[in-house]
Design a protein around this motif. Structure first.
Motif, PDB file in Angstrom:
ATOM      1  N   LEU B  17       0.946  -1.229  -0.089  1.00 58.74           N
ATOM      2  CA  LEU B  17      -0.088   0.031  -0.066  1.00 58.74           C
ATOM      3  C   LEU B  17       0.832   1.137   0.058  1.00 58.74           C
ATOM      4  CD1 LEU B  17      -2.423  -1.414   2.597  1.00 58.74           C
ATOM      5  CD2 LEU B  17      -2.808  -1.083   0.161  1.00 58.74           C
ATOM      6  N   ASP B  18       0.526   2.156  -0.678  1.00 62.66           N
ATOM      7  CA  ASP B  18       1.278   3.308  -0.986  1.00 62.66           C
ATOM      8  C   ASP B  18       1.658   4.198   0.196  1.00 62.66           C
ATOM      9  OD1 ASP B  18      -0.997   4.828  -0.859  1.00 62.66           O
ATOM     10  OD2 ASP B  18      -0.888   6.024  -2.258  1.00 62.66           O
ATOM     11  N   HIS B  19       0.875   4.303   1.493  1.00 64.76           N
ATOM     12  CA  HIS B  19       1.420   4.707   2.597  1.00 64.76           C
ATOM     13  C   HIS B  19       2.206   3.947   3.742  1.00 64.76           C
ATOM     14  CE1 HIS B  19      -1.988   2.315   3.880  1.00 64.76           C
ATOM     15  NE2 HIS B  19      -1.689   2.551   4.938  1.00 64.76           N
ATOM     16  N   PHE B  20       2.714   2.815   2.978  1.00 62.59           N
ATOM     17  CA  PHE B  20       3.814   2.186   3.685  1.00 62.59           C
ATOM     18  C   PHE B  20       5.113   2.487   2.928  1.00 62.59           C
ATOM     19  CE2 PHE B  20       0.277  -0.230   5.440  1.00 62.59           C
ATOM     20  CZ  PHE B  20       0.388  -0.066   6.571  1.00 62.59           C
ATOM     21  N   ASP B  21       6.231   2.537   3.827  1.00 61.89           N
ATOM     22  CA  ASP B  21       7.662   2.767   3.415  1.00 61.89           C
ATOM     23  C   ASP B  21       8.037   1.321   2.698  1.00 61.89           C
ATOM     24  OD1 ASP B  21       7.690   5.155   3.964  1.00 61.89           O
ATOM     25  OD2 ASP B  21       8.266   5.033   5.712  1.00 61.89           O
ATOM     26  N   SER B  22       7.732   0.342   3.440  1.00 64.17           N
ATOM     27  CA  SER B  22       8.433  -1.207   2.936  1.00 64.17           C
ATOM     28  C   SER B  22       7.275  -2.128   3.192  1.00 64.17           C
ATOM     29  CB  SER B  22       9.561  -1.018   3.432  1.00 64.17           C
ATOM     30  OG  SER B  22       9.420  -1.252   5.097  1.00 64.17           O
ATOM     31  N   PRO B  23       7.535  -3.305   2.475  1.00 62.39           N
ATOM     32  CA  PRO B  23       6.769  -4.411   3.036  1.00 62.39           C
ATOM     33  C   PRO B  23       6.755  -4.928   4.299  1.00 62.39           C
ATOM     34  CG  PRO B  23       8.045  -5.001   0.699  1.00 62.39           C
ATOM     35  CD  PRO B  23       8.472  -3.547   1.414  1.00 62.39           C
ATOM     36  N   ALA B  24       8.164  -4.834   4.729  1.00 62.31           N
ATOM     37  CA  ALA B  24       8.330  -5.028   6.311  1.00 62.31           C
ATOM     38  C   ALA B  24       7.433  -4.153   7.049  1.00 62.31           C
ATOM     39  CB  ALA B  24       9.851  -4.974   6.677  1.00 62.31           C
ATOM     40  N   ALA B  25       7.467  -3.004   6.747  1.00 59.46           N
ATOM     41  CA  ALA B  25       6.765  -2.069   7.717  1.00 59.46           C
ATOM     42  C   ALA B  25       5.151  -2.613   7.596  1.00 59.46           C
ATOM     43  CB  ALA B  25       6.844  -0.438   7.282  1.00 59.46           C
ATOM     44  N   GLN B  26       4.585  -2.850   6.216  1.00 62.67           N
ATOM     45  CA  GLN B  26       3.479  -3.241   6.247  1.00 62.67           C
ATOM     46  C   GLN B  26       2.870  -4.683   6.888  1.00 62.67           C
ATOM     47  OE1 GLN B  26       2.081  -2.951   1.969  1.00 62.67           O
ATOM     48  NE2 GLN B  26       0.204  -4.262   2.620  1.00 62.67           N
ATOM     49  N   LEU B  27       3.966  -5.398   6.916  1.00 64.59           N
ATOM     50  CA  LEU B  27       3.740  -6.694   7.755  1.00 64.59           C
ATOM     51  C   LEU B  27       3.715  -6.502   8.936  1.00 64.59           C
ATOM     52  CD1 LEU B  27       3.486  -9.877   7.652  1.00 64.59           C
ATOM     53  CD2 LEU B  27       6.017  -9.762   7.853  1.00 64.59           C
ATOM     54  N   ALA B  30       0.406  -4.711   9.980  1.00 61.53           N
ATOM     55  CA  ALA B  30      -0.751  -5.867   9.704  1.00 61.53           C
ATOM     56  C   ALA B  30      -0.721  -6.454  10.996  1.00 61.53           C
ATOM     57  CB  ALA B  30      -0.773  -6.268   8.726  1.00 61.53           C
ATOM     58  N   LYS B  31       0.246  -7.329  11.271  1.00 60.06           N
ATOM     59  CA  LYS B  31       0.253  -7.993  12.453  1.00 60.06           C
ATOM     60  C   LYS B  31       0.107  -7.339  13.687  1.00 60.06           C
ATOM     61  CE  LYS B  31       3.070 -11.641  12.811  1.00 60.06           C
ATOM     62  NZ  LYS B  31       4.284 -12.579  12.681  1.00 60.06           N
ATOM     63  N   LEU B  32       0.680  -6.180  14.024  1.00 62.89           N
ATOM     64  CA  LEU B  32      -0.022  -5.374  15.275  1.00 62.89           C
ATOM     65  C   LEU B  32      -1.423  -5.221  15.204  1.00 62.89           C
ATOM     66  CD1 LEU B  32       1.293  -3.788  17.698  1.00 62.89           C
ATOM     67  CD2 LEU B  32       0.980  -1.716  16.043  1.00 62.89           C
ATOM     68  N   GLY B  33      -1.794  -4.805  14.103  1.00 64.95           N
ATOM     69  CA  GLY B  33      -3.380  -4.681  14.016  1.00 64.95           C
ATOM     70  C   GLY B  33      -4.017  -5.878  14.599  1.00 64.95           C
ATOM     71  N   GLY B 201       4.311 -15.144  -1.180  1.00 67.86           N
ATOM     72  CA  GLY B 201       5.782 -15.586  -1.278  1.00 67.86           C
ATOM     73  C   GLY B 201       6.576 -14.878  -0.195  1.00 67.86           C
ATOM     74  N   PRO B 202       7.937 -15.147  -0.261  1.00 66.79           N
ATOM     75  CA  PRO B 202       8.726 -14.610   0.779  1.00 66.79           C
ATOM     76  C   PRO B 202       8.553 -13.097   1.188  1.00 66.79           C
ATOM     77  CG  PRO B 202      10.037 -16.024  -0.842  1.00 66.79           C
ATOM     78  CD  PRO B 202       8.521 -15.833  -1.449  1.00 66.79           C
ATOM     79  N   THR B 203       8.255 -12.392  -0.019  1.00 66.11           N
ATOM     80  CA  THR B 203       7.933 -10.794   0.641  1.00 66.11           C
ATOM     81  C   THR B 203       6.553 -10.383   0.988  1.00 66.11           C
ATOM     82  OG1 THR B 203       7.834 -10.411  -1.750  1.00 66.11           O
ATOM     83  CG2 THR B 203      10.005 -10.238  -0.709  1.00 66.11           C
ATOM     84  N   TYR B 204       5.786 -11.183   0.656  1.00 65.61           N
ATOM     85  CA  TYR B 204       4.319 -11.108   0.980  1.00 65.61           C
ATOM     86  C   TYR B 204       3.650 -12.314   1.306  1.00 65.61           C
ATOM     87  CZ  TYR B 204      -0.618  -9.379   0.892  1.00 65.61           C
ATOM     88  OH  TYR B 204      -1.702  -8.885   1.087  1.00 65.61           O
ATOM     89  N   TYR B 205       3.228 -12.384   2.673  1.00 67.70           N
ATOM     90  CA  TYR B 205       2.275 -13.352   3.024  1.00 67.70           C
ATOM     91  C   TYR B 205       1.449 -12.726   4.343  1.00 67.70           C
ATOM     92  CZ  TYR B 205       6.494 -13.328   6.302  1.00 67.70           C
ATOM     93  OH  TYR B 205       7.391 -12.744   7.247  1.00 67.70           O
ATOM     94  N   ASN B 206       1.494 -11.498   4.111  1.00 70.91           N
ATOM     95  CA  ASN B 206       0.641 -10.880   5.406  1.00 70.91           C
ATOM     96  C   ASN B 206      -0.602 -11.579   5.736  1.00 70.91           C
ATOM     97  OD1 ASN B 206       2.669  -9.215   4.577  1.00 70.91           O
ATOM     98  ND2 ASN B 206       1.444  -7.362   4.704  1.00 70.91           N
ATOM     99  N   ALA B 207      -1.504 -11.787   4.603  1.00 74.57           N
ATOM    100  CA  ALA B 207      -2.777 -12.296   5.075  1.00 74.57           C
ATOM    101  C   ALA B 207      -2.589 -13.791   5.617  1.00 74.57           C
ATOM    102  CB  ALA B 207      -3.738 -12.387   3.856  1.00 74.57           C
ATOM    103  N   VAL B 208      -1.800 -14.575   5.228  1.00 74.84           N
ATOM    104  CA  VAL B 208      -1.716 -15.925   5.601  1.00 74.84           C
ATOM    105  C   VAL B 208      -1.025 -15.951   7.007  1.00 74.84           C
ATOM    106  CG1 VAL B 208      -0.319 -18.208   5.273  1.00 74.84           C
ATOM    107  CG2 VAL B 208      -0.839 -16.623   3.150  1.00 74.84           C
ATOM    108  N   ASP B 209      -0.278 -15.200   7.323  1.00 70.10           N
ATOM    109  CA  ASP B 209       0.141 -14.832   8.749  1.00 70.10           C
ATOM    110  C   ASP B 209      -0.935 -14.444   9.646  1.00 70.10           C
ATOM    111  OD1 ASP B 209       2.136 -14.889  10.767  1.00 70.10           O
ATOM    112  OD2 ASP B 209       3.446 -13.246   9.844  1.00 70.10           O
ATOM    113  N   ASN B 210      -1.812 -13.489   9.210  1.00 71.51           N
ATOM    114  CA  ASN B 210      -2.951 -12.972  10.207  1.00 71.51           C
ATOM    115  C   ASN B 210      -3.870 -13.983  10.337  1.00 71.51           C
ATOM    116  OD1 ASN B 210      -1.757 -10.532  11.073  1.00 71.51           O
ATOM    117  ND2 ASN B 210      -2.743  -9.233   9.518  1.00 71.51           N
ATOM    118  N   ALA B 211      -4.292 -14.525   9.402  1.00 69.65           N
ATOM    119  CA  ALA B 211      -5.368 -15.811   9.211  1.00 69.65           C
ATOM    120  C   ALA B 211      -4.911 -16.829  10.331  1.00 69.65           C
ATOM    121  CB  ALA B 211      -5.437 -16.095   7.884  1.00 69.65           C
TER     122      ALA B 211
END
Lengths: 547, 233
Positions: B17-27, B30-33, B201-211
């Motif tokens: 998402l364009d308001h995050f600086d990096s995929p790591a920040a987004q993950l 998301a996990k904090l939320g 994949g290795p750089t984006y698995y946020n939904a899998v992790d949160n689920a």
């Protein structure tokens, strides 16, 4: 990125761009619109209630309708206005900008929160259509879940459940935003105090609201399936409902007041032109209030038959809340001391807040103390106390916030003189409404009755006159604000008040992306970096960073 | 999970998402939320756990009696099923991180399969009780057939007064848990559809992790419900 001169209001056009927006600023504006309509609705109910009480025998409606009027007044004002008011409308609009961020952490979730809130509002309107509920906003069983209450009750319960969900999601969003969207160089203790107020509020929203959720869900199945948890008729325990209800609804008053206190911290500092006094104390007292606030719910139940030892402990814990509250008030007064105070509209409202919160807070001690609460329980004294803190204080802070951030939201300046006088009118109307209620309550007048003995006729009529003055003041201030939107209204500079928090270092109204690059951080209350140019320019930064 | 602006990239960048600086920040965000939301979920159930504690404290005889209508073997089976599904959920996160698409899809299917098995067992339990009059509140009137299944010593005793409230709490708690399982099935079907298109994949698995975080909580609540209802005798 937008071209120069575009702002969040004009960047996209058409109603479709609004209803699908993920921009926190637009969502804030949509919240504000629905919230203002709710205030109008709740206010009309209040005026009808007061008008009915003009005569000791009642003037306007049947007793049944009266019961529905005060129930809906309470429910609409609490669930649709005070709880979401400041955090959802102004928190959404300014929090990301205060942090120099482009948006909240979860923009889509934010839009979902808004739609859940809207759905809850629609449910409440449906309650009105289907005859209304007459249980009081507290919904105490056994009266509330008796058979035959019908669709209106179920719709109201669903409405509360859905709005609660909206509130939880907003809380989750704000917590994640404050943890992870702060720029490098802005620690937690570099955030504006409004953000701290929202942080404490969000914690309560996330932890307390689900308990209300399960309570109304159980109420729902109790009504439909007679499960016998709350209704004595089926072997249930009505006091258990009271515990559940107040486990949410007492912390909920801190959901209402903490963001209001955040607004006061911003305004009092800016309009005294002095850095806030005791920053860390104000910040941590918000957290202290949030934590202690979870442990005091039993003070609503001193006459419910709960254990007397529980009552004693709840009473002591309740009095503890006075400490962080007083810390805040003293710090605000110390901020004003020897400040260069400007009585612009937001500041007038904040001075009202300080007066009304002082009285409201101190009368809270009467009700938190076991021995004085018992005779005062369920009298007009409670009504007056509650309105001093929740209406006097929170409404004043809401109006302060509305006038403070209006130039930022709309890019327009309202008429200062009218704004100031309507603020005074709101204050005087408020005092005239509720001071008589303190006196009546101390004399033992019970609340919620449609009729009353003749000896209280004068006080009751004064209160009714006051309510109409208050209502007129509110209405006039709203007209004043809307007037500024007309063609040719005065344009607001980026920083009309000389505030140092980040939202003032972007155009008014802001760019869709809030900032073109993060403004250099100078601290939220460091006014020495600002200088007044006047006219169309307002305040600018001395370091040359300007929009 | 497209960003504010349409992005042309087809790799994991398309999910930033364009308001995050990096995929790591987004993950991380998301996990904090999700963790904060799970705190909220626990408090949602806490009302029911409190009701359980209050009624068990005031009416221990109801709980001692009512427990015998519950089949611990069914409960144990469901416990095993759910723990297995939690293992599959944890593995799905790992497979997503490693980018092993086939293993990821299989582990997601395992979660969904276990969750459905759980609901089937739940259905068998519920329907057996409801057809035999073992229901909530005033409706509680057990049929002779189901009473015959009780231990002999218990059959001699009278049914405790207000017995239906035990089953009110039972149905509310296990029902609310069941609703969470159904929601979990929905979430995992949605994730499977994304996984089938190779979105994780290795750089984006946020939904899998949160689920998986959500699923572990649903599992954990069952871990408390099982002994509290089935094993208290």
């Amino acid at each position: 990125m937008s071209t120069h001169g575009e702002n969040y209001l004009t960047a996209e056009r058409g109603w479709r761009s609004w209803i699908t927006t993920r921009d926190h600023k637009r969502i804030g504006v949509m919240y504000l619109t629905v919230i203002l309509i709710s205030v109008l609705l709740g206010g009309l109910f209040a005026l009808a209630v007061r008008l009915h009480l003009w005569n000791p025998d009642g003037l306007l409606v049947s007793n049944d309708v009266y019961n529905r009027l005060f129930t809906l007044h309470g429910a609409v004002m609490i669930f649709l206005f005070i709880i979401p008011g400041i955090p959802a409308a102004f928190g959404n609009f300014v929090l990301p900008m205060m942090l120099g961020a482009r948006d909240v952490a979860f923009p889509r979730l934010n839009l979902l929160s808004f739609y859940l809130y809207l759905a809850g509002t629609v449910f409440f309107l449906a309650v009105l259509v289907f005859g209304g509920i007459d249980t009081g906003w507290t919904l105490y069983p056994p009266y509330s879940f008796e058979s035959g209450k019908g669709l209106a009750l179920l719709l109201a319960l669903l409405g509360v459940f859905i709005i609660g969900f909206s509130s939880i999601l907003t809380g989750v969003n704000f917590i994640a935003t404050m943890h992870n969207m702060r720029p490098k160089g802005m620690g937690f203790f570099d955030m504006p105090l409004f953000a701290w107020g929202l942080y404490a509020t969000s914690i309560i929203q996330v932890i307390a609201t689900p308990v209300l959720g399960i309570t109304v869900a159980l109420g729902f199945v109790e009504y439909l399936f007679h499960i016998g948890l709350f209704m004595p008729e089926y072997g249930g325990d009505p006091v258990l409902f009271q515990h559940f209800f107040w486990f949410y609804s007492h912390p909920a008053v801190y959901i209402m007041i903490l963001p209001a206190m955040g607004v006061v911290s911003e305004v009092v500092s800016v309009f005294s032109r002095k850095p806030i006094f005791g920053y860390r104390f104000i910040a941590m007292s918000s957290i202290a209030i949030a934590i202690i606030g979870f442990l005091v719910w039993g003070h609503h139940m001193f006459v419910s038959g709960q254990s007397k030892w529980a009552s004693v402990i709840f009473s002591v814990l309740t009095l503890l809340v006075a400490i962080p509250s007083a810390i805040k008030v003293f710090n605000w007064l110390a901020t004003m001391y020897r400040g260069s105070i400007r009585l612009d509209t937001p500041m007038v409202y904040v001075l009202s807040f300080l007066l009304l919160f002082g009285v409201g807070g101190l009368t809270g001690l009467f009700l938190g103390s076991l021995s004085t609460d018992v005779p005062l329980h369920d009298t007009y004294f409670v009504v007056a106390h509650f309105h001093f803190v929740m209406v006097g204080s929170v409404l004043s802070a809401f109006m302060a916030a509305l006038h403070y951030w209006w130039p930022k939201m709309t890019g327009r300046l309202y008429d200062e003189r009218i704004g100031r006088w309507t603020a005074v009118m709101v204050l005087l109307g408020f005092l005239l409404t509720f001071v008589p209620q303190f006196i009546m309550g101390a004399e033992g007048a019970p609340r919620r009755y449609a009729t009353y003995p003749y000896e209280w006729e004068l006080l009751s009529r004064l209160s009714t006159v006051g309510a109409f003055v208050l209502g007129s003041g509110m209405f006039a201030s709203l007209i004043n604000l809307l007037q500024s939107l007309r063609r040719g209204g005065r344009r607001a500079p980026a920083n009309p008040w000389g505030a140092a928090t980040l939202e003032w270092f972007t155009t008014s109204p802001p760019d869709p992306h809030n900032f073109h690059g993060l403004p250099p951080l100078t601290g939220p209350y460091n006014f020495s970096v600002l200088q007044y140019i006047g006219g169309e320019t307002g305040w600018v930064r001395r370091d040359g960073y300007n929009v | 999970m497209a960003g504010h602006d349409a992005k042309t990239a087809s790799g994991p960048e398309q999910f930033l998402l364009d308001h995050f600086d990096s995929p790591a920040a987004q993950l991380h965000t998301a996990k904090l939320g999700m963790w904060v939301f799970l705190a909220s979920e626990i408090l949602f159930f806490s009302g029911l756990f409190t009701a359980y504690a209050v009624y068990r404290g005031n009416h221990p005889e109801m709980f001692a009696y009512g427990q015998h209508f519950l089949d611990w073997r069914m409960g144990a089976l469901n416990t095993v099923v759910l723990i297995t599904s939690s293992l599959a959920a944890a593995l799905s996160v790992r497979f997503a991180q490693l980018g092993q698409q086939t293993a990821l899809r299989r582990s997601l299917l395992a979660v969904i399969g276990c969750a459905i098995a759980f609901m089937v067992v739940k259905y068998l339990e519920y329907s057996h009780k409801i057809t035999n009059g073992v229901v909530w509140g005033d409706g509680f009137s057990p049929s002779p057939e189901i009473l015959a299944e009780l231990p002999a010593a218990l059959r001699a005793l009278p049914v405790p007064e207000g017995m239906g409230r035990f089953f009110s709490i039972y149905y509310c708690m296990t029902g609310l848990h069941g609703i969470h399982v159904l929601v979990g099935i929905g979430i995992y079907v949605w994730i499977y559809r994304h996984a089938a298109r190779g979105h994780y994949g290795p750089t984006y698995y946020n939904a899998v992790d949160n689920a998986a975080l959500y699923w572990h909580l649903v599992d954990l609540i069952w871990i408390f419900l099982f002994p509290l209802f089935y094993l208290i005798g």
